[in-house]
Design a protein around this motif. Structure first.
Motif, PDB file in Angstrom:
ATOM      1  N   LEU A   1       0.828  -1.202   0.000  1.00  0.00           N
ATOM      2  CA  LEU A   1       0.000   0.000   0.000  1.00  0.00           C
ATOM      3  C   LEU A   1       0.865   1.256   0.000  1.00  0.00           C
ATOM      4  CD1 LEU A   1      -2.757   1.392   0.215  1.00  0.00           C
ATOM      5  CD2 LEU A   1      -2.644   1.064   2.697  1.00  0.00           C
ATOM      6  N   THR A   2       1.909   1.244   0.805  1.00  0.00           N
ATOM      7  CA  THR A   2       2.811   2.386   0.843  1.00  0.00           C
ATOM      8  C   THR A   2       3.437   2.640  -0.527  1.00  0.00           C
ATOM      9  OG1 THR A   2       3.321   2.069   3.190  1.00  0.00           O
ATOM     10  CG2 THR A   2       4.932   3.293   1.872  1.00  0.00           C
ATOM     11  N   GLY A   3       3.845   1.558  -1.193  1.00  0.00           N
ATOM     12  CA  GLY A   3       4.432   1.712  -2.515  1.00  0.00           C
ATOM     13  C   GLY A   3       3.459   2.289  -3.516  1.00  0.00           C
ATOM     14  N   LEU A   4       2.219   1.845  -3.466  1.00  0.00           N
ATOM     15  CA  LEU A   4       1.210   2.369  -4.388  1.00  0.00           C
ATOM     16  C   LEU A   4       0.934   3.848  -4.126  1.00  0.00           C
ATOM     17  CD1 LEU A   4      -1.294  -0.631  -4.393  1.00  0.00           C
ATOM     18  CD2 LEU A   4       0.173   0.092  -6.281  1.00  0.00           C
ATOM     19  N   LEU A   5       0.837   4.211  -2.844  1.00  0.00           N
ATOM     20  CA  LEU A   5       0.599   5.617  -2.513  1.00  0.00           C
ATOM     21  C   LEU A   5       1.801   6.479  -2.892  1.00  0.00           C
ATOM     22  CD1 LEU A   5      -1.115   5.253   0.988  1.00  0.00           C
ATOM     23  CD2 LEU A   5      -2.198   5.986  -1.138  1.00  0.00           C
ATOM     24  N   ALA A   6       3.000   5.946  -2.688  1.00  0.00           N
ATOM     25  CA  ALA A   6       4.201   6.722  -2.991  1.00  0.00           C
ATOM     26  C   ALA A   6       4.309   7.069  -4.465  1.00  0.00           C
ATOM     27  CB  ALA A   6       5.439   5.952  -2.536  1.00  0.00           C
TER      28      ALA A   6
ATOM     29  N   LEU B   1      12.086   9.324   1.334  1.00  0.00           N
ATOM     30  CA  LEU B   1      11.312  10.369   2.006  1.00  0.00           C
ATOM     31  C   LEU B   1       9.869  10.365   1.507  1.00  0.00           C
ATOM     32  CD1 LEU B   1      13.885  13.298   2.066  1.00  0.00           C
ATOM     33  CD2 LEU B   1      13.020  11.990   4.031  1.00  0.00           C
ATOM     34  N   ARG B   2       9.734  10.108   0.236  1.00  0.00           N
ATOM     35  CA  ARG B   2       8.391   9.993  -0.346  1.00  0.00           C
ATOM     36  C   ARG B   2       7.652   8.814   0.276  1.00  0.00           C
ATOM     37  NH1 ARG B   2       7.169  11.600  -6.162  1.00  0.00           N
ATOM     38  NH2 ARG B   2       5.030  10.906  -6.545  1.00  0.00           N
ATOM     39  N   ARG B   3       8.343   7.703   0.474  1.00  0.00           N
ATOM     40  CA  ARG B   3       7.727   6.530   1.083  1.00  0.00           C
ATOM     41  C   ARG B   3       7.355   6.791   2.545  1.00  0.00           C
ATOM     42  NH1 ARG B   3       7.704   1.604  -1.237  1.00  0.00           N
ATOM     43  NH2 ARG B   3       7.677   0.644   0.834  1.00  0.00           N
ATOM     44  N   VAL B   4       8.185   7.571   3.242  1.00  0.00           N
ATOM     45  CA  VAL B   4       7.847   7.915   4.623  1.00  0.00           C
ATOM     46  C   VAL B   4       6.520   8.673   4.672  1.00  0.00           C
ATOM     47  CG1 VAL B   4       8.508   9.343   6.603  1.00  0.00           C
ATOM     48  CG2 VAL B   4      10.207   7.897   5.477  1.00  0.00           C
TER      49      VAL B   4
ATOM     50  N   HIS C   1       1.865   8.044  -6.237  1.00  0.00           N
ATOM     51  CA  HIS C   1       0.909   9.105  -6.569  1.00  0.00           C
ATOM     52  C   HIS C   1       1.578  10.471  -6.424  1.00  0.00           C
ATOM     53  CE1 HIS C   1      -2.691  11.630  -6.413  1.00  0.00           C
ATOM     54  NE2 HIS C   1      -3.297  10.629  -7.035  1.00  0.00           N
ATOM     55  N   PRO C   2       1.319  11.386  -7.360  1.00  0.00           N
ATOM     56  CA  PRO C   2       1.978  12.705  -7.312  1.00  0.00           C
ATOM     57  C   PRO C   2       1.725  13.476  -6.022  1.00  0.00           C
ATOM     58  CG  PRO C   2       0.924  12.348  -9.448  1.00  0.00           C
ATOM     59  CD  PRO C   2       0.492  11.214  -8.575  1.00  0.00           C
ATOM     60  N   SER C   3       0.608  13.249  -5.362  1.00  0.00           N
ATOM     61  CA  SER C   3       0.291  14.033  -4.166  1.00  0.00           C
ATOM     62  C   SER C   3       1.179  13.700  -2.979  1.00  0.00           C
ATOM     63  CB  SER C   3      -1.182  13.817  -3.776  1.00  0.00           C
ATOM     64  OG  SER C   3      -1.408  12.463  -3.445  1.00  0.00           O
ATOM     65  N   PHE C   4       1.953  12.614  -3.081  1.00  0.00           N
ATOM     66  CA  PHE C   4       2.808  12.234  -1.962  1.00  0.00           C
ATOM     67  C   PHE C   4       4.277  12.559  -2.214  1.00  0.00           C
ATOM     68  CE2 PHE C   4      -0.978   9.711  -1.278  1.00  0.00           C
ATOM     69  CZ  PHE C   4      -1.197   9.929   0.080  1.00  0.00           C
ATOM     70  N   ALA C   5       4.525  13.445  -3.132  1.00  0.00           N
ATOM     71  CA  ALA C   5       5.904  13.851  -3.384  1.00  0.00           C
ATOM     72  C   ALA C   5       6.462  14.580  -2.164  1.00  0.00           C
ATOM     73  CB  ALA C   5       5.968  14.751  -4.607  1.00  0.00           C
ATOM     74  N   ALA C   6       7.630  14.162  -1.712  1.00  0.00           N
ATOM     75  CA  ALA C   6       8.274  14.801  -0.565  1.00  0.00           C
ATOM     76  C   ALA C   6       9.062  16.025  -1.019  1.00  0.00           C
ATOM     77  CB  ALA C   6       9.194  13.804   0.140  1.00  0.00           C
TER      78      ALA C   6
ATOM     79  N   VAL D   1      27.154  10.358  -2.132  1.00  0.00           N
ATOM     80  CA  VAL D   1      27.889   9.611  -3.148  1.00  0.00           C
ATOM     81  C   VAL D   1      26.902   8.930  -4.081  1.00  0.00           C
ATOM     82  CG1 VAL D   1      29.880   9.205  -1.636  1.00  0.00           C
ATOM     83  CG2 VAL D   1      28.007   7.532  -1.702  1.00  0.00           C
ATOM     84  N   ASP D   2      27.344   8.716  -5.279  1.00  0.00           N
ATOM     85  CA  ASP D   2      26.568   7.991  -6.283  1.00  0.00           C
ATOM     86  C   ASP D   2      25.132   8.511  -6.348  1.00  0.00           C
ATOM     87  OD1 ASP D   2      28.855   6.523  -6.839  1.00  0.00           O
ATOM     88  OD2 ASP D   2      28.332   4.948  -5.409  1.00  0.00           O
ATOM     89  N   ASP D   3      24.165   7.618  -6.133  1.00  0.00           N
ATOM     90  CA  ASP D   3      22.751   8.004  -6.304  1.00  0.00           C
ATOM     91  C   ASP D   3      22.041   8.254  -4.967  1.00  0.00           C
ATOM     92  OD1 ASP D   3      22.831   5.418  -5.442  1.00  0.00           O
ATOM     93  OD2 ASP D   3      21.381   4.635  -6.892  1.00  0.00           O
ATOM     94  N   GLU D   4      22.783   8.607  -3.914  1.00  0.00           N
ATOM     95  CA  GLU D   4      22.159   8.805  -2.595  1.00  0.00           C
ATOM     96  C   GLU D   4      21.056   9.851  -2.634  1.00  0.00           C
ATOM     97  OE1 GLU D   4      24.930   7.649   1.152  1.00  0.00           O
ATOM     98  OE2 GLU D   4      25.432   9.514   0.118  1.00  0.00           O
ATOM     99  N   ARG D   5      21.301  10.978  -3.309  1.00  0.00           N
ATOM    100  CA  ARG D   5      20.288  12.034  -3.333  1.00  0.00           C
ATOM    101  C   ARG D   5      18.980  11.521  -3.934  1.00  0.00           C
ATOM    102  NH1 ARG D   5      20.647  17.810  -6.654  1.00  0.00           N
ATOM    103  NH2 ARG D   5      18.440  18.390  -6.338  1.00  0.00           N
ATOM    104  N   ILE D   6      19.069  10.812  -5.030  1.00  0.00           N
ATOM    105  CA  ILE D   6      17.869  10.294  -5.687  1.00  0.00           C
ATOM    106  C   ILE D   6      17.164   9.278  -4.793  1.00  0.00           C
ATOM    107  CG2 ILE D   6      17.034   8.984  -7.666  1.00  0.00           C
ATOM    108  CD1 ILE D   6      19.338  10.172  -9.285  1.00  0.00           C
ATOM    109  N   ARG D   7      17.950   8.358  -4.221  1.00  0.00           N
ATOM    110  CA  ARG D   7      17.353   7.322  -3.374  1.00  0.00           C
ATOM    111  C   ARG D   7      16.761   7.928  -2.104  1.00  0.00           C
ATOM    112  NH1 ARG D   7      16.391   4.000  -7.245  1.00  0.00           N
ATOM    113  NH2 ARG D   7      18.269   3.298  -8.332  1.00  0.00           N
ATOM    114  N   ARG D   8      17.412   8.950  -1.580  1.00  0.00           N
ATOM    115  CA  ARG D   8      16.886   9.615  -0.377  1.00  0.00           C
ATOM    116  C   ARG D   8      15.511  10.210  -0.661  1.00  0.00           C
ATOM    117  NH1 ARG D   8      21.080  12.321   0.722  1.00  0.00           N
ATOM    118  NH2 ARG D   8      20.597  14.251  -0.382  1.00  0.00           N
ATOM    119  N   ALA D   9      15.363  10.844  -1.806  1.00  0.00           N
ATOM    120  CA  ALA D   9      14.076  11.427  -2.173  1.00  0.00           C
ATOM    121  C   ALA D   9      12.996  10.357  -2.279  1.00  0.00           C
ATOM    122  CB  ALA D   9      14.207  12.176  -3.492  1.00  0.00           C
ATOM    123  N   VAL D  10      13.373   9.185  -2.806  1.00  0.00           N
ATOM    124  CA  VAL D  10      12.420   8.079  -2.929  1.00  0.00           C
ATOM    125  C   VAL D  10      11.919   7.644  -1.560  1.00  0.00           C
ATOM    126  CG1 VAL D  10      12.177   5.666  -3.581  1.00  0.00           C
ATOM    127  CG2 VAL D  10      13.323   7.258  -5.126  1.00  0.00           C
TER     128      VAL D  10
END
Length: 245
Positions: free
Chosen positions: A33-38, A66-69, A40-45, A55-64
């Motif tokens: 459920l969290t993945g499905l909601l994440a 935070l969105r899941r939180v 949705h555009p309304s849950f953008a962090a 390093v590497d893709d940390e910034r991108i993964r962090r945003a993902v």
């Protein structure tokens, strides 16, 4: 798997393996459920930007994540709301099956007063159900009497079709009530929910009431049927008012 603190007293009869199995089922659904909601555009962090030492893709993964939180908080609230709704529906069905508020209090480990506060509408259901089940045969007799006289009713100008619909609805409700009585079960075979007393209560409070409000009698027999129906409704309403008081 996140280790869930086991609430004291609620799962004492479950083994550790059984408890872990239930936790796993809930966790799997919650993550889905969290993945499905994440998604949705309304849950953008809010984008936190680059952090020192990224390093590497940390910034991108962090945003993902935070969105899941953020989506996880919404999932938690949604699950709680749905679970509460299901519990309320089950409590209502239990009362239609004859449970008292004291029974519900015991089932939830609380008191009768706590059950009344949690589900205030159940007091009314309990009273109506007890009245309907205790007068079922008399109610069926009156409904049949009213329907037998249907050809001898008149309706105000412009209300003929409304009266006809009320008669048809009352006839269908009575047929369903009788089928339920003859089936040997109080449950609806399609939904699995208790319907016998609810259906009879609706027949009285909805369809019979509409018919009585509109119908005029053209014969003494029709007037007798309507008088009996008015008596049933007066008794019904006294029960409802007592429940709400």
């Amino acid at each position: 798997m996140y280790r869930v603190h086991r609430p004291a007293g609620r799962f004492d009869q479950l083994s550790e393996g059984e408890y872990d199995q239930f936790v796993g089922l809930v966790e799997e659904f919650s993550r889905r459920l969290t993945g499905l909601l994440a998604e949705h555009p309304s849950f953008a962090a809010v984008e936190a930007g680059t952090k020192p030492g990224d390093v590497d893709d940390e910034r991108i993964r962090r945003a993902v994540y935070l969105r899941r939180v953020r989506a996880g908080q919404a999932a938690q609230a949604l699950l709680a709301e749905v679970a509460a709704g299901c519990a309320a529906e089950d409590a209502s069905d239990a009362v239609w099956l004859g449970a008292s508020l004291a029974d519900l209090g015991e089932a939830t480990g609380s008191s009768r007063q706590a059950a009344r506060k949690r589900w205030p509408e159940l007091g009314r259901i309990h009273r109506v159900r007890r009245w309907v089940s205790g007068h079922a045969d008399d109610l069926v007799t009156v409904l049949r009497m009213v329907l037998d006289q249907a050809p001898r009713y008149t309706a105000p100008e412009g209300a003929v079709e409304t009266l006809d619909r009320a008669v048809r609805a009352l006839h269908a409700a009575l047929d369903e009530t009788l089928r339920s009585r003859d089936s040997g079960s109080v449950l609806d075979p399609g939904t699995g929910r208790p319907v016998r007393w609810r259906r009879l209560a609706d027949a009285v409070d909805q369809h019979l009431r509409t018919l009585v409000e509109l119908a005029g009698a053209t014969t003494p027999e029709a007037e007798t049927a309507l008088a009996a129906a008015r008596g049933v409704l007066a008794h019904h309403d006294s029960v409802v008012l007592a429940a709400e008081g």
